[in-house]
Design an enzyme around this catalytic site. Structure first.
Site, PDB file in Angstrom:
ATOM      1  N   LYS A 209       0.830  -1.193   0.000  1.00 32.24           N
ATOM      2  CA  LYS A 209       0.000   0.000   0.000  1.00 32.24           C
ATOM      3  C   LYS A 209       0.868   1.247   0.000  1.00 32.24           C
ATOM      4  CE  LYS A 209      -3.681  -0.067   2.646  1.00 32.24           C
ATOM      5  NZ  LYS A 209      -4.581  -0.207   3.804  1.00 32.24           N
ATOM      6  N   HIS A 278      -7.360 -12.743   4.941  1.00 34.63           N
ATOM      7  CA  HIS A 278      -6.958 -11.827   6.006  1.00 34.63           C
ATOM      8  C   HIS A 278      -6.719 -12.583   7.309  1.00 34.63           C
ATOM      9  CE1 HIS A 278      -6.386  -7.994   7.838  1.00 34.63           C
ATOM     10  NE2 HIS A 278      -7.428  -8.089   8.637  1.00 34.63           N
TER      11      HIS A 278
END
Length: 339
Positions: A209, A278
């Site tokens: 990110k 996740h």
């Protein structure tokens, strides 16, 4: 029925369209004016927390978890007692509001995968929003990893062409997620050229990110399965993607959960527990930290800029306090000096 093509809209634009739709329902009596305004207020808060220009489809389950918990920590301006956080009922209402938005976004073609299905923060009757326990236990994780290894070593499936054999690919997906904990978006974005060897060690250059990259060494067993996949398991394609469908197209985020579920079906029932990508990221962090791996090293593996973020990924493990106390450093026998 879902649209054929994805429309990449910003969070702000999606919110405006959705609120307009919600307010239109008050004209037909499907919603009360008060309920529509509550939805509008919660969606406006979502825009504020997520950022107006953020593309709605770029939000992951991990991002939604962060947004929900950020809302829970916000001061409640309606309370006169100076309360530091939203009430449990407000937190549950906010989760319902954005869940309704994402449900509409899925039908409208604004997101390819509803991130609420990957979120792990749930609303409790007391205590408000809380993350569910996500990390697999050591036995559960080892069962999943063992199933992935056996899948990678399995003979070719009879009746299927070589380019339709996906066992090695599925093994690579589960092993990378279980041992290195990448975000699912980082995994599906990976290209073959992102994996390289330096001084005999295989590395993965992960594009994370915010444009940040990190080079993480692969465990030897995982590197061997990866190389086997690249040599004989990857579908022939001009696409540079690491993970391809048997038709030669880059896998999407939504495909990864189906792969995990297929591998889980091979795990013995006593070791099997459903998990999301996740959740496997939490599993990596939890077991590295439980094994006393340096916190900064774990931070770098996961791609976080701040050590404090690791607290979100450290889940409790059954029996770990008992293990810690049995191996208490102050009660170990002192080392004898060399003769």
């Amino acid at each position: 029925m879902r649209p054929a093509e994805l429309e990449r809209v910003s969070v702000a634009e999606a919110a405006d369209r959705y609120v307009e739709l919600v307010r239109a329902k008050t004209l037909t009596g499907a919603l009360s004016q008060a309920t529509a305004e509550v939805y509008a207020r919660d969606v406006a808060t979502l825009v504020e927390l997520a950022g107006e220009q953020t593309v709605l489809d770029d939000l992951t389950g991990e991002d939604v978890d962060g947004l929900l918990l950020a809302f829970a920590r916000r001061p409640d301006g309606r309370r006169s007692d100076g309360g530091r956080r939203q009430s449990p009922s407000s937190q549950a209402r906010f989760r319902r509001s954005i869940s309704a938005l994402f449900k509409h976004a899925t039908l409208a073609g604004w997101v390819q995968v509803n991130p609420m299905t990957l979120a792990t923060v749930t609303a409790r009757e007391r205590g408000g929003l809380r993350p569910e326990r996500r990390a697999l236990t050591r036995e559960q994780a080892q069962g999943l990893i063992g199933a992935a290894r056996s899948l990678g070593q399995a003979p070719a499936e009879p009746g299927r062409r070589r380019d339709q054999q996906t066992g090695l690919r599925d093994a690579v997906i589960v092993l990378l997620l279980s041992t290195m904990g990448p975000r699912v978006s980082e995994l599906v974005r990976a290209n073959v050229e992102d994996f390289y060897t330096n001084d005999g060690v295989r590395y993965w250059r992960i594009f994370g990110k915010g444009g940040r990259t990190r080079d993480v060494p692969l465990p030897r067993d995982v590197a061997e399965v990866l190389d086997d996949y690249l040599e004989r398991g990857r579908a022939a394609s001009a696409d540079k993607a690491l993970l391809l469908s048997w038709r030669g197209r880059r896998l999407a985020r939504g495909d990864v959960q189906a792969v995990i579920d297929r591998v889980l079906a091979r795990v013995e029932s006593g070791q099997r527990r459903s998990v999301t990508p996740h959740g496997l990221r939490h599993t990596t962090a939890t077991h590295l930290l439980a094994d006393a791996v340096d916190m900064d090293a774990v931070r770098r593996v996961l791609g976080h800029s701040d050590l404090s973020t690791l607290g979100r990924y450290r889940d409790e493990l059954p029996g770990e306090l008992e293990v810690a106390m049995r191996a208490h450093p102050l009660l170990r026998e002192p080392r004898q000096p060399p003769q």
